[in-house]
Enzyme design. Structure first.
Site, PDB file in Angstrom:
ATOM      1  N   LYS A  13       0.980  -1.216  -0.064  1.00 56.83           N
ATOM      2  CA  LYS A  13       0.037   0.005  -0.128  1.00 56.83           C
ATOM      3  C   LYS A  13       0.930   1.267   0.115  1.00 56.83           C
ATOM      4  CE  LYS A  13      -2.037  -1.050   3.776  1.00 56.83           C
ATOM      5  NZ  LYS A  13      -1.572  -2.347   4.292  1.00 56.83           N
ATOM      6  N   ARG A  88     -10.707   1.263   8.786  1.00 52.54           N
ATOM      7  CA  ARG A  88     -10.431  -0.258   8.926  1.00 52.54           C
ATOM      8  C   ARG A  88     -11.618  -0.582   9.833  1.00 52.54           C
ATOM      9  NH1 ARG A  88      -4.805   0.029   8.587  1.00 52.54           N
ATOM     10  NH2 ARG A  88      -3.410  -1.328  10.205  1.00 52.54           N
ATOM     11  N   ARG A 127      11.283  -5.441   4.871  1.00 56.66           N
ATOM     12  CA  ARG A 127      10.936  -4.420   4.806  1.00 56.66           C
ATOM     13  C   ARG A 127      12.079  -3.249   5.554  1.00 56.66           C
ATOM     14  NH1 ARG A 127       4.985  -1.976   5.497  1.00 56.66           N
ATOM     15  NH2 ARG A 127       4.831  -3.612   7.058  1.00 56.66           N
ATOM     16  N   ARG A 155      10.914  -1.855  10.971  1.00 48.42           N
ATOM     17  CA  ARG A 155       9.818  -1.270  12.041  1.00 48.42           C
ATOM     18  C   ARG A 155       9.549  -2.477  13.174  1.00 48.42           C
ATOM     19  NH1 ARG A 155       4.583  -0.322   8.381  1.00 48.42           N
ATOM     20  NH2 ARG A 155       3.608  -1.329  10.220  1.00 48.42           N
ATOM     21  N   ARG A 166      -1.135  -9.429  13.333  1.00 53.69           N
ATOM     22  CA  ARG A 166      -1.743  -8.223  12.617  1.00 53.69           C
ATOM     23  C   ARG A 166      -2.510  -8.744  11.374  1.00 53.69           C
ATOM     24  NH1 ARG A 166       3.304  -5.320  11.468  1.00 53.69           N
ATOM     25  NH2 ARG A 166       2.207  -3.919  10.055  1.00 53.69           N
TER      26      ARG A 166
HETATM   27  P1  ADP Z   1       0.309  -1.892   7.693  1.00 49.88           P
HETATM   28  O1  ADP Z   1       0.402  -0.985   6.464  1.00 49.88           O
HETATM   29  O2  ADP Z   1       1.690  -2.547   7.873  1.00 49.88           O
HETATM   30  O3  ADP Z   1      -1.024  -2.741   7.857  1.00 49.88           O
HETATM   31  P2  ADP Z   1      -0.275   0.328   9.309  1.00 49.88           P
HETATM   32  O4  ADP Z   1       1.073   1.010   9.173  1.00 49.88           O
HETATM   33  O5  ADP Z   1      -1.301   0.708   8.423  1.00 49.88           O
HETATM   34  O6  ADP Z   1      -0.015  -1.148   9.025  1.00 49.88           O
HETATM   35  O7  ADP Z   1      -0.621   0.271  10.889  1.00 49.88           O
HETATM   36  C1  ADP Z   1       0.303  -0.090  12.010  1.00 49.88           C
HETATM   37  C2  ADP Z   1      -0.427   0.117  13.297  1.00 49.88           C
HETATM   38  O8  ADP Z   1      -1.334   1.179  13.396  1.00 49.88           O
HETATM   39  C3  ADP Z   1      -1.767  -1.082  13.252  1.00 49.88           C
HETATM   40  O9  ADP Z   1      -1.327  -2.409  13.763  1.00 49.88           O
HETATM   41  C4  ADP Z   1      -2.784  -0.392  13.971  1.00 49.88           C
HETATM   42  O10 ADP Z   1      -2.423  -0.584  15.690  1.00 49.88           O
HETATM   43  C5  ADP Z   1      -2.690   1.015  14.041  1.00 49.88           C
HETATM   44  N1  ADP Z   1      -3.492   1.551  13.055  1.00 49.88           N
HETATM   45  C6  ADP Z   1      -3.215   2.100  11.783  1.00 49.88           C
HETATM   46  N2  ADP Z   1      -4.271   2.489  11.095  1.00 49.88           N
HETATM   47  C7  ADP Z   1      -5.436   2.240  11.820  1.00 49.88           C
HETATM   48  C8  ADP Z   1      -6.711   2.255  11.956  1.00 49.88           C
HETATM   49  N3  ADP Z   1      -7.385   2.826  10.711  1.00 49.88           N
HETATM   50  N4  ADP Z   1      -7.596   1.976  12.969  1.00 49.88           N
HETATM   51  C9  ADP Z   1      -7.068   1.400  14.030  1.00 49.88           C
HETATM   52  N5  ADP Z   1      -5.571   1.518  14.079  1.00 49.88           N
HETATM   53  C10 ADP Z   1      -4.943   1.579  13.190  1.00 49.88           C
HETATM   54  P1  ADP Z   2       2.183  -1.965   3.228  1.00 55.01           P
HETATM   55  O1  ADP Z   2       2.079  -0.172   2.976  1.00 55.01           O
HETATM   56  O2  ADP Z   2       0.763  -2.576   2.672  1.00 55.01           O
HETATM   57  O3  ADP Z   2       2.447  -2.351   4.908  1.00 55.01           O
HETATM   58  P2  ADP Z   2       4.862  -1.701   1.939  1.00 55.01           P
HETATM   59  O4  ADP Z   2       4.561  -0.798   0.365  1.00 55.01           O
HETATM   60  O5  ADP Z   2       5.581  -1.225   3.043  1.00 55.01           O
HETATM   61  O6  ADP Z   2       3.444  -2.352   2.395  1.00 55.01           O
HETATM   62  O7  ADP Z   2       5.566  -2.878   1.267  1.00 55.01           O
HETATM   63  C1  ADP Z   2       6.058  -3.908   2.292  1.00 55.01           C
HETATM   64  C2  ADP Z   2       7.306  -4.243   1.730  1.00 55.01           C
HETATM   65  O8  ADP Z   2       7.417  -4.909   0.792  1.00 55.01           O
HETATM   66  C3  ADP Z   2       8.532  -3.329   1.502  1.00 55.01           C
HETATM   67  O9  ADP Z   2       9.701  -3.538   1.891  1.00 55.01           O
HETATM   68  C4  ADP Z   2       8.473  -3.139   0.037  1.00 55.01           C
HETATM   69  O10 ADP Z   2       9.591  -2.566  -0.599  1.00 55.01           O
HETATM   70  C5  ADP Z   2       8.290  -4.469  -0.515  1.00 55.01           C
HETATM   71  N1  ADP Z   2       7.353  -4.634  -1.653  1.00 55.01           N
HETATM   72  C6  ADP Z   2       5.978  -3.839  -1.880  1.00 55.01           C
HETATM   73  N2  ADP Z   2       5.622  -4.299  -3.283  1.00 55.01           N
HETATM   74  C7  ADP Z   2       6.345  -5.169  -3.524  1.00 55.01           C
HETATM   75  C8  ADP Z   2       6.203  -6.036  -4.558  1.00 55.01           C
HETATM   76  N3  ADP Z   2       5.130  -5.974  -5.903  1.00 55.01           N
HETATM   77  N4  ADP Z   2       7.062  -6.962  -4.939  1.00 55.01           N
HETATM   78  C9  ADP Z   2       7.966  -7.413  -3.720  1.00 55.01           C
HETATM   79  N5  ADP Z   2       8.360  -6.451  -2.729  1.00 55.01           N
HETATM   80  C10 ADP Z   2       7.246  -5.555  -2.612  1.00 55.01           C
END
Ligand code: ADP
Ligand code: ADP
Length: 210
Positions: A13, A88, A127, A155, A166
């Site tokens: 994302k 979410r 990542r 992270r 998660r």
């Molecule tokens: P990822 O993209 O890796 O799924 P995020 O970076 O979006 O995770 O979120 C990290 C943490 O922040 C989540 O595990 C949750 O604890 C909190 N969080 C993020 N967005 C929301 C949301 N819309 N509602 C509730 N908690 C959230």
């Molecule tokens: P999210 O925001 O959904 O948690 P990220 O954009 O941070 O996901 O991507 C998670 C990890 O996967 C990062 O290290 C990113 O560089 C890698 N990544 C993202 N898209 C791809 C893909 N299409 N193929 C391989 N690795 C990817």
């Protein structure tokens, strides 16, 4: 253009939002990034959110809704935004609609990026984030350039045990939000497996970019 990105942690994302942002010039608003920043700065919100986040649990709706609604009302978001990680839950989706409707605004597209859990584990454990620019890299699939390789960080919540929690939570919570948007004819499901550029192309074609 107002776009929502839904997908499990590690589905790409943030990576894809940065690419849409470069193309369209609308801000990328990530609830996770905003919450992590609040925790890092030890603000009152950060203090309340920290325990939930480190346990891989959702932060309560009222806290998240407030920061997102304040953020999307800022001038740089007046012509559109990319929301990543929000809504979410159904109350978050309802609060977003309630905030946009009086201004005559709508959500244009909801993109759900699908990636199997087995692929997610490899993506999140590799990542890496540049703390200076917040750019997202991957140790193997998208390595940082040599001059910044020494400063990238992992992270805290990408540790595998937390990640599995998660992921389970994501699967449990997402159905209701995707149903909500599917019923409104806004949901596009995109296959998130493949090269970064391939996934980008799929998303761009869905939202009418080339
Ligand atoms: P990822 O993209 O890796 O799924 P995020 O970076 O979006 O995770 O979120 C990290 C943490 O922040 C989540 O595990 C949750 O604890 C909190 N969080 C993020 N967005 C929301 C949301 N819309 N509602 C509730 N908690 C959230
Ligand atoms: P999210 O925001 O959904 O948690 P990220 O954009 O941070 O996901 O991507 C998670 C990890 O996967 C990062 O290290 C990113 O560089 C890698 N990544 C993202 N898209 C791809 C893909 N299409 N193929 C391989 N690795 C990817």
């Amino acid at each position: 253009m107002r776009v929502l990105l839904i997908g499990p942690p590690g589905s790409g994302k943030g990576t894809q939002a940065a690419r849409i942002k470069d193309k369209v010039g609308i801000p990328h608003i990530s609830s996770g990034d905003m919450l992590r920043e609040a925790v890092a700065k030890d603000t009152p919100l950060g203090q309340k959110a920290h325990d939930y986040m480190s346990q891989g649990r959702l932060v309560p709706d009222d806290l998240v809704i407030e920061i997102i609604l304040v953020r999307i009302s800022q001038p740089d978001a007046s012509t559109g935004f990319l929301l990543d990680g929000f809504p979410r839950t159904p109350p978050q989706a309802a609060a977003l609609k309630k905030a946009l409707t009086p201004h005559g605004f709508n959500i244009d597209h909801v993109i759900k990026i699908e990636v199997p859990d087995s692929v997610i584990i490899g993506r999140t454990t590799g990542r890496r984030i540049d703390p200076v620019t917040n750019k997202i890299y991957h140790s193997e699939f998208n390595p940082p350039p040599p001059e910044i390789a020494a400063r990238v960080i992992q992270r805290e919540d990408d540790e595998e045990v937390t990640l599995r929690k998660r992921l389970a939570k994501y699967h449990k919570d997402t159905q209701q939000v995707t149903d909500y948007y599917e019923q409104r004819g806004l949901l596009h499901i995109v296959n998130g497996v493949g090269k970064l550029e391939e996934v980008q192309q799929r998303i761009f074609s869905v939202i009418g970019l080339s």
